[in-house]
Write an enzyme that holds these catalytic residues in place. Sequence first.
Site, PDB file in Angstrom:
ATOM      1  N   HIS A   4       0.874  -1.179   0.000  1.00 51.49           N
ATOM      2  CA  HIS A   4       0.000   0.000   0.000  1.00 51.49           C
ATOM      3  C   HIS A   4       0.913   1.232   0.000  1.00 51.49           C
ATOM      4  CE1 HIS A   4      -2.761   2.968   1.871  1.00 51.49           C
ATOM      5  NE2 HIS A   4      -3.752   2.178   1.505  1.00 51.49           N
TER       6      HIS A   4
ATOM      7  N   ASP B 268       3.164  -4.437   8.115  1.00 50.01           N
ATOM      8  CA  ASP B 268       1.944  -3.647   7.946  1.00 50.01           C
ATOM      9  C   ASP B 268       0.776  -4.625   8.074  1.00 50.01           C
ATOM     10  OD1 ASP B 268      -0.348  -2.558   6.881  1.00 50.01           O
ATOM     11  OD2 ASP B 268       0.635  -1.643   5.147  1.00 50.01           O
TER      12      ASP B 268
ATOM     13  N   GLN C 223      -4.489  -5.019   6.941  1.00 54.65           N
ATOM     14  CA  GLN C 223      -5.511  -5.931   6.417  1.00 54.65           C
ATOM     15  C   GLN C 223      -5.537  -7.257   7.173  1.00 54.65           C
ATOM     16  OE1 GLN C 223      -7.845  -5.095   4.395  1.00 54.65           O
ATOM     17  NE2 GLN C 223      -7.004  -3.132   3.768  1.00 54.65           N
TER      18      GLN C 223
ATOM     19  N   LYS D 114     -10.291  -0.514  10.530  1.00 57.73           N
ATOM     20  CA  LYS D 114     -10.448  -1.705   9.682  1.00 57.73           C
ATOM     21  C   LYS D 114     -10.789  -2.933  10.522  1.00 57.73           C
ATOM     22  CE  LYS D 114      -7.157  -0.042   6.234  1.00 57.73           C
ATOM     23  NZ  LYS D 114      -7.984   0.468   5.140  1.00 57.73           N
TER      24      LYS D 114
ATOM     25  N   CYS E  46      -4.807   2.565  -3.607  1.00 58.54           N
ATOM     26  CA  CYS E  46      -3.554   3.064  -2.990  1.00 58.54           C
ATOM     27  C   CYS E  46      -2.439   2.044  -3.159  1.00 58.54           C
ATOM     28  CB  CYS E  46      -3.743   3.399  -1.510  1.00 58.54           C
ATOM     29  SG  CYS E  46      -4.898   4.725  -1.229  1.00 58.54           S
TER      30      CYS E  46
HETATM   31  N1  PLP Z   1      -1.666  -0.677   4.617  1.00 61.30           N
HETATM   32  C1  PLP Z   1      -2.613  -1.405   4.030  1.00 61.30           C
HETATM   33  C2  PLP Z   1      -2.278  -2.797   3.543  1.00 61.30           C
HETATM   34  C3  PLP Z   1      -3.888  -0.893   3.860  1.00 61.30           C
HETATM   35  O1  PLP Z   1      -4.832  -1.620   3.260  1.00 61.30           O
HETATM   36  C4  PLP Z   1      -4.157   0.415   4.323  1.00 61.30           C
HETATM   37  C5  PLP Z   1      -5.479   1.031   4.093  1.00 61.30           C
HETATM   38  O2  PLP Z   1      -6.226   0.632   3.221  1.00 61.30           O
HETATM   39  C6  PLP Z   1      -3.143   1.130   4.948  1.00 61.30           C
HETATM   40  C7  PLP Z   1      -1.907   0.556   5.085  1.00 61.30           C
HETATM   41  C8  PLP Z   1      -3.371   2.492   5.479  1.00 61.30           C
HETATM   42  O3  PLP Z   1      -4.262   2.451   6.566  1.00 61.30           O
HETATM   43  P1  PLP Z   1      -4.864   3.760   7.202  1.00 61.30           P
HETATM   44  O4  PLP Z   1      -5.464   4.556   6.066  1.00 61.30           O
HETATM   45  O5  PLP Z   1      -5.888   3.271   8.156  1.00 61.30           O
HETATM   46  O6  PLP Z   1      -3.754   4.479   7.860  1.00 61.30           O
END
Ligand code: PLP
Length: 423
Positions: A140, A217, A220, A243, A381
Site C-alpha cells: 500500500h 503492515d 488488512q 479496519k 492506494c
Molecule cells: N496498509 C494497508 C495494507 C492498507 O490496506 C491500508 C489502508 O487501506 C493502509 C496501510 C493504510 O491504513 P490507514 O489509512 O488506516 O492508515
Amino acid sequence: MSVAQVSSTHERLERAASVFDVQRVRRDFPILGTSVNGKPLVYLDNAATAQKPQAVIDAVSRYYANDNANIHRGVHYLSERATAAYEDVRRRAQVFLGAGEAREVVFVRGTTDAINLVAHSYVRPRLEAGDEVVISAMEHHSNIVPWQLACGERGARLRVVPMTQAGELMLDAYEELLNDRTKMVALGHISNALGTVNPIKEMVRTAKERGIPVLVDGAQAAPHLTIDVSDLGCDFYAVSGHKMFGPTGTGLLYGRAELLEAMSPYQGGGDMIETVSFERSTYARIPAKFEAGTPNIAGVVGLGAAIDYLLSIGRASIAKYESELLQYAVEAIGGVEGIRLVGTPRERAGVVSFLMEGIHPHDVGTIVDQEGVAIRTGHHCAQPVMDFYGIAATARASFAFYNTREEVDSLVTALGKTHELFG
Ligand code: PLP
C-alpha cells in the site's frame, strides 16, 4: 485490570464464543439494515473500512456521557476514570497483539501514522548514503512513501521484492535482496489490492537471521487473522482501528521495547515530556514519548470495545467462516462471464480484485451500486500493483465476517446484469 486479568478475560471471551451464527452477528451492526436504491445494502468495501458493532458505538457514547476528561494530567475523578479507561485498552491491545509488555503498544491514528512514526524516528536517523530499505511489490502507498521520503533524504535506496503474476512474493529474490546495507524490511501481512496472505513469519525470520529489523503492515490482517507479534518475531507491527471494527482515527503500533526506547520522539508537545526548559527538554518513557498531545481518547475506548467484540465472536470462528465465504466468492465472481480475476494467490484473505471485459472498473462500481452493492474501484492506494499488471484500476470486493453467501450472490447477479448491458 492487570495484564494477567486481561489475558484470562480474553481467554474466557474466546472460549465462550458460541457457534458462529452470521445472522446473529449481523444484528450487532445497525448500518447493515440500510437500504440503498430500495435494495438491501450489500457492503463489500471492508478493506477500506469496516462497519462498527453497536458495542463500539455504545462504548464511545458511554465514554462521552460518563467519563470524558483529559488523561494523564488531572487528579480529579473524571480524569482518573478517563486515564484508567485509556490505559486499560493498552493492556487489552497488548494481549490482542501478543506483545510482551503494555509499554510496547503505542496508540496512533492508524497504520499510516504508525509507519511514518517508525520511518521518521527509527529508520531516518540510522540511514546513511548507500543503505537500503526493502519493501515488496504489493505494498500500500502507506508502506512505500514514508520509506521513500526517508531514503530520499539520506541518499539511501528502496529495494523491492518482486512478485509473480499470481500475486505472490518471490522468496528467493527476497533473500537475495538482503545484505549488509539493508537497514529495514517493511512488508504487508495481507495485500489490500490482491488479498495475498504473505508467508510473513518465514519472511521475518529470514531478515532477523541477518540482524535486520522488520516492520509488518498488519492493516488488512488484524480484521481476519489472529495476530501474535511474539510468535512472528517482528520488531514493529502496525494496525488500523477502523479496519478492525473500531473507530476511525485509531490504531496500534507494536514496537519492541528496546527499539522504542532507543528511538527519538516523533512529535513534540504535551504528555511526551519529562521536563521542559527553553534550553532543553527531556522525554517521557515509552510509550508516552510517542503520544504527544491529547489523543483520541474516546476512539481508543471504542477500539477496546472492538477488541472485546472480536474476541467474543472468536477469531478462530471468524477465520473459518471467512475462508469458506471467500472461496465461494472467488469461484462465484470468477465464474461471471467477462470477468478476469486480478491475482490468484494460493493463500488469500478478505479480498477479490477483478476486471470486466469492455467496461471500466469505475463503471462496474457505479452500476452495481444501483443494485445496493458497495464495492471499491480504483488503484486501492497500490499503484505499483496496477503498473505490474499493466492496468489503471480494478474492481475490488472485500469481505468481513458479517457478509453472507447471499450477498456474494447479489454481487454476482449485479455483475451479470452489468455484463449484459455493457460487456
Ligand atoms: N496498509 C494497508 C495494507 C492498507 O490496506 C491500508 C489502508 O487501506 C493502509 C496501510 C493504510 O491504513 P490507514 O489509512 O488506516 O492508515
